[in-house]
Design an enzyme around this catalytic site. Structure first.
Site, mmCIF file in Angstrom:
data_model
loop_
_atom_site.group_PDB
_atom_site.id
_atom_site.type_symbol
_atom_site.label_atom_id
_atom_site.label_comp_id
_atom_site.label_asym_id
_atom_site.label_seq_id
_atom_site.Cartn_x
_atom_site.Cartn_y
_atom_site.Cartn_z
ATOM 1 N N VAL A 65 0.826 -1.210 0.000
ATOM 2 C CA VAL A 65 0.000 0.000 0.000
ATOM 3 C C VAL A 65 0.865 1.267 0.000
ATOM 4 O O VAL A 65 0.644 2.180 -0.797
ATOM 5 C CB VAL A 65 -0.961 -0.009 1.207
ATOM 6 C CG1 VAL A 65 -1.600 1.346 1.419
ATOM 7 C CG2 VAL A 65 -2.040 -1.053 0.981
ATOM 8 N N GLU A 115 -7.624 2.658 2.307
ATOM 9 C CA GLU A 115 -7.228 2.330 0.933
ATOM 10 C C GLU A 115 -8.018 1.112 0.438
ATOM 11 O O GLU A 115 -8.194 0.150 1.176
ATOM 12 C CB GLU A 115 -5.717 2.043 0.916
ATOM 13 C CG GLU A 115 -5.163 1.760 -0.454
ATOM 14 C CD GLU A 115 -5.594 2.801 -1.474
ATOM 15 O OE1 GLU A 115 -5.308 3.988 -1.286
ATOM 16 O OE2 GLU A 115 -6.244 2.420 -2.484
ATOM 17 N N PHE A 116 -8.459 1.180 -0.813
ATOM 18 C CA PHE A 116 -9.269 0.087 -1.366
ATOM 19 C C PHE A 116 -8.593 -0.621 -2.534
ATOM 20 O O PHE A 116 -9.218 -1.416 -3.218
ATOM 21 C CB PHE A 116 -10.630 0.628 -1.824
ATOM 22 C CG PHE A 116 -11.430 1.223 -0.691
ATOM 23 C CD1 PHE A 116 -12.224 0.415 0.113
ATOM 24 C CD2 PHE A 116 -11.364 2.572 -0.408
ATOM 25 C CE1 PHE A 116 -12.943 0.955 1.181
ATOM 26 C CE2 PHE A 116 -12.080 3.126 0.646
ATOM 27 C CZ PHE A 116 -12.880 2.313 1.448
ATOM 28 N N HIS A 166 -18.007 -15.444 -7.873
ATOM 29 C CA HIS A 166 -17.470 -16.612 -8.578
ATOM 30 C C HIS A 166 -17.145 -17.684 -7.546
ATOM 31 O O HIS A 166 -16.349 -17.456 -6.642
ATOM 32 C CB HIS A 166 -16.200 -16.236 -9.352
ATOM 33 C CG HIS A 166 -16.441 -15.154 -10.359
ATOM 34 N ND1 HIS A 166 -17.058 -15.394 -11.570
ATOM 35 C CD2 HIS A 166 -16.185 -13.830 -10.316
ATOM 36 C CE1 HIS A 166 -17.167 -14.252 -12.228
ATOM 37 N NE2 HIS A 166 -16.651 -13.281 -11.492
ATOM 38 N N CYS A 201 -5.908 -9.218 3.233
ATOM 39 C CA CYS A 201 -6.966 -8.310 3.699
ATOM 40 C C CYS A 201 -8.255 -8.999 4.144
ATOM 41 O O CYS A 201 -8.642 -8.865 5.305
ATOM 42 C CB CYS A 201 -7.269 -7.278 2.612
ATOM 43 S SG CYS A 201 -5.898 -6.125 2.409
HETATM 44 P P1 NAD Z 1 3.125 -4.679 4.069
HETATM 45 O O1 NAD Z 1 3.445 -5.671 5.108
HETATM 46 O O2 NAD Z 1 3.341 -4.998 2.630
HETATM 47 O O3 NAD Z 1 3.941 -3.329 4.360
HETATM 48 C C1 NAD Z 1 4.090 -2.737 5.603
HETATM 49 C C2 NAD Z 1 5.450 -2.049 5.645
HETATM 50 O O4 NAD Z 1 5.559 -1.271 6.830
HETATM 51 C C3 NAD Z 1 6.635 -3.010 5.664
HETATM 52 O O5 NAD Z 1 7.517 -2.720 4.597
HETATM 53 C C4 NAD Z 1 7.289 -2.759 7.023
HETATM 54 O O6 NAD Z 1 8.707 -2.918 6.995
HETATM 55 C C5 NAD Z 1 6.895 -1.324 7.276
HETATM 56 N N1 NAD Z 1 6.985 -0.908 8.670
HETATM 57 C C6 NAD Z 1 6.527 -1.539 9.776
HETATM 58 N N2 NAD Z 1 6.796 -0.820 10.873
HETATM 59 C C7 NAD Z 1 7.428 0.308 10.464
HETATM 60 C C8 NAD Z 1 7.962 1.439 11.127
HETATM 61 N N3 NAD Z 1 7.894 1.556 12.453
HETATM 62 N N4 NAD Z 1 8.529 2.398 10.385
HETATM 63 C C9 NAD Z 1 8.607 2.291 9.056
HETATM 64 N N5 NAD Z 1 8.130 1.239 8.362
HETATM 65 C C10 NAD Z 1 7.556 0.253 9.060
HETATM 66 O O7 NAD Z 1 1.616 -4.270 4.322
HETATM 67 P P2 NAD Z 1 0.514 -3.787 3.235
HETATM 68 O O8 NAD Z 1 -0.040 -4.968 2.537
HETATM 69 O O9 NAD Z 1 1.051 -2.655 2.456
HETATM 70 O O10 NAD Z 1 -0.621 -3.248 4.223
HETATM 71 C C11 NAD Z 1 -0.480 -2.040 4.951
HETATM 72 C C12 NAD Z 1 -1.835 -1.649 5.498
HETATM 73 O O11 NAD Z 1 -2.727 -1.353 4.421
HETATM 74 C C13 NAD Z 1 -2.527 -2.735 6.322
HETATM 75 O O12 NAD Z 1 -3.239 -2.133 7.359
HETATM 76 C C14 NAD Z 1 -3.481 -3.369 5.332
HETATM 77 O O13 NAD Z 1 -4.603 -3.950 5.946
HETATM 78 C C15 NAD Z 1 -3.901 -2.171 4.511
HETATM 79 N N6 NAD Z 1 -4.331 -2.489 3.147
HETATM 80 C C16 NAD Z 1 -3.671 -3.416 2.412
HETATM 81 C C17 NAD Z 1 -4.096 -3.690 1.108
HETATM 82 C C18 NAD Z 1 -3.381 -4.731 0.277
HETATM 83 O O14 NAD Z 1 -3.938 -5.135 -0.747
HETATM 84 N N7 NAD Z 1 -2.185 -5.190 0.646
HETATM 85 C C19 NAD Z 1 -5.193 -2.999 0.559
HETATM 86 C C20 NAD Z 1 -5.823 -2.039 1.323
HETATM 87 C C21 NAD Z 1 -5.394 -1.788 2.624
#
Ligand code: NAD
Length: 434
Positions: free
Chosen positions: A11, A151-152, A254, A263
């Site tokens: 994200v 974020e969606f 589906h 998620c």
């Molecule tokens: P991710 O695990 O890919 O990324 C999280 C990042 O945060 C990692 O790179 C980690 O090293 C970093 N991090 C953790 N602690 C930190 C700190 N103290 N300082 C700096 N960086 C730090 O996670 P993601 O999939 O990107 O998800 C992030 C959020 O967005 C979650 O809450 C998730 O539910 C939400 N979200 C994800 C998606 C998706 O499709 N992946 C879609 C919508 C919302």
């Protein structure tokens, strides 16, 4: 405008790169040094179509930079996004340790008015909690506002989803913060994206309610698929006709192996916990989670029963490991569940996925990794399509059949025509179809 994104995962990186593409100056921060070093060279730490080009272009044009130093990023930014992970705890609730840690770091480095935005999916009430944390940890007396901007985007089409979202949700308490957020998202205004401006708790709940509804839709059709199998109906036709009803719509209808990913499983569980803490029981969402587990188990049992419960020593090929196509993300992927169940019963498992093999190797170092679908099929007793990558939609089934030792073909995404597959000589199993 300068902005900072804290947490450069799926994200954070997509958000940062896309805002840079809109012309904003973006600093992406992550505590993972290796990730940041790679990103500085334009190397993307995960697979996401279209992202590499945008990152490289904006790096070159100096609108996008990567760092492990949060202080500098906070100092020079007006808007600071929190985009760190909120993984599930053992009881299903969202773990807010990373979010809270980042909030403290932000507070310590604030030198002027800032808008602090949660992009991470966080339980209702977190925005107000962050506000308290920041107030408590401020080292200088500065003004700030808290915003919830869930974020969606979907992995696999994240760039397109960010650039052309169905809506942008902004939860805020102050007119100033709303104006700044609207300014930041101005390019999306121009393409008439609907904006939902609301309070912070409502914005936080919108994200969980959306994901839980999507999960429920999938579980609904999956339960109908089980019924279809017992009454001789075709779930694809049922779903198609249902989807033609404008009140229902065709998407997320589906039948298949069930939902996975980072998620839907975690957000449904977290919402149930959020509600429980407030004394509210969310029966439908609980049922959707249970139905999803049942579907995985039910379809895994199809494989086992086809071998009369004797899978020991059998060679079973798995096509697709990521939780859906066009991503290398295997978090909560159904393929992992199937593989573990087969390994528990001492089967030999061969696999192929166009992008997710590296991640899967970390979980299952001792299964057989192949270079394509045909090498998976070689000498296999059964073949299982788990993820509907385009590469698996048009396989040369005659060739597959000749390569295999057995003739069991499990299509857990309903991508093949049962009549044609059976004509080739396969014993064919799909989901909810006669
Ligand atoms: P991710 O695990 O890919 O990324 C999280 C990042 O945060 C990692 O790179 C980690 O090293 C970093 N991090 C953790 N602690 C930190 C700190 N103290 N300082 C700096 N960086 C730090 O996670 P993601 O999939 O990107 O998800 C992030 C959020 O967005 C979650 O809450 C998730 O539910 C939400 N979200 C994800 C998606 C998706 O499709 N992946 C879609 C919508 C919302």
């Amino acid at each position: 405008m300068h902005i900072a994104i804290i947490g450069t995962g799926y994200v954070g990186l997509v958000t940062g790169a896309c805002f840079a593409e809109f012309g904003v100056f973006v600093t992406c921060v992550d505590k993972d040094q290796e990730k940041i070093e790679k990103l500085k060279k334009g190397i993307i730490p995960f697979y996401e179509p279209g992202l590499e080009d945008i990152v490289k272009r904006n790096l070159k044009e100096n609108r996008l930079k990567f760092t492990t130093c949060i202080d500098e990023a906070v100092n020079e930014s007006l808007v600071i996004f929190i985009a760190v992970g909120t993984p599930p705890r053992g009881d299903g609730s969202a773990n807010l340790d990373y979010v809270e840690e980042v909030a403290k770091e932000i507070a310590k480095n604030m030198n002027s008015y800032k808008v602090i935005v949660t992009k991470s999916t966080v339980p209702v009430g977190t925005g107000l909690k962050i506000k308290e944390i920041i107030k408590k940890n401020l080292e200088k007396s500065v003004e700030f506002d808290i915003v919830s901007n869930p974020e969606f985007l979907r992995e696999g089409s994240a760039v397109e989803d960010f650039m052309r979202p169905n809506r942008v949700v902004i939860g805020a308490e102050s007119e100033q913060a709303i104006a700044i957020m609207k300014d930041l998202y101005r390019p999306l205004y121009l393409i008439e994206t609907p904006f939902v401006i609301t309070d912070i708790p409502t914005a936080e709940l919108i994200k969980y309610a959306t994901n839980s509804f999507l999960a429920t839709k999938i579980s609904f059709i999956n339960e109908i698929s089980a019924l279809c199998e017992t009454v001789g109906a075709n779930v694809n036709t049922v779903a198609k006709a249902m989807g033609l009803d404008g009140r229902i719509g065709p998407k997320f209808l589906h039948a298949g192996i069930g939902f996975g990913g980072s998620c839907l499983p975690k957000d449904t569980m977290a919402l149930v916990r959020i509600a429980e803490e407030k004394g509210v029981e969310l029966r439908i969402i609980k049922a959707a989670i249970e139905a999803n587990q049942n579907q995985r188990e039910r379809l895994t049992q199809k494989i086992i029963k086809a071998f009369n419960d004797k899978v020991e020593g059998k060679i079973i090929g798995i096509l697709g490991l990521s939780f859906k196509p066009n991503t290398d993300d295997i978090r909560e992927a159904p393929a992992l569940y199937i593989i573990q169940s087969l390994l528990n019963r001492k089967a030999t498992v061969k696999v192929y996925d166009p992008q997710a093999m590296e991640n899967t190797r970390k979980v299952f170092p001792n299964i057989i990794y192949c270079s394509d679908a045909y090498s998976v099929a070689k000498d296999a007793d059964a073949l299982v399509v788990v993820t509907e990558w385009n590469q698996f939609r048009n396989l040369d089934l005659e060739r597959i059949k000749k390569l295999m030792k057995g003739n069991l073909f499990f299509d857990f995404r309903n991508i093949y025509d049962p009549v044609k597959v059976k004509q080739i000589g396969f014993s064919y199993f799909s989901v909810g179809r006669p």
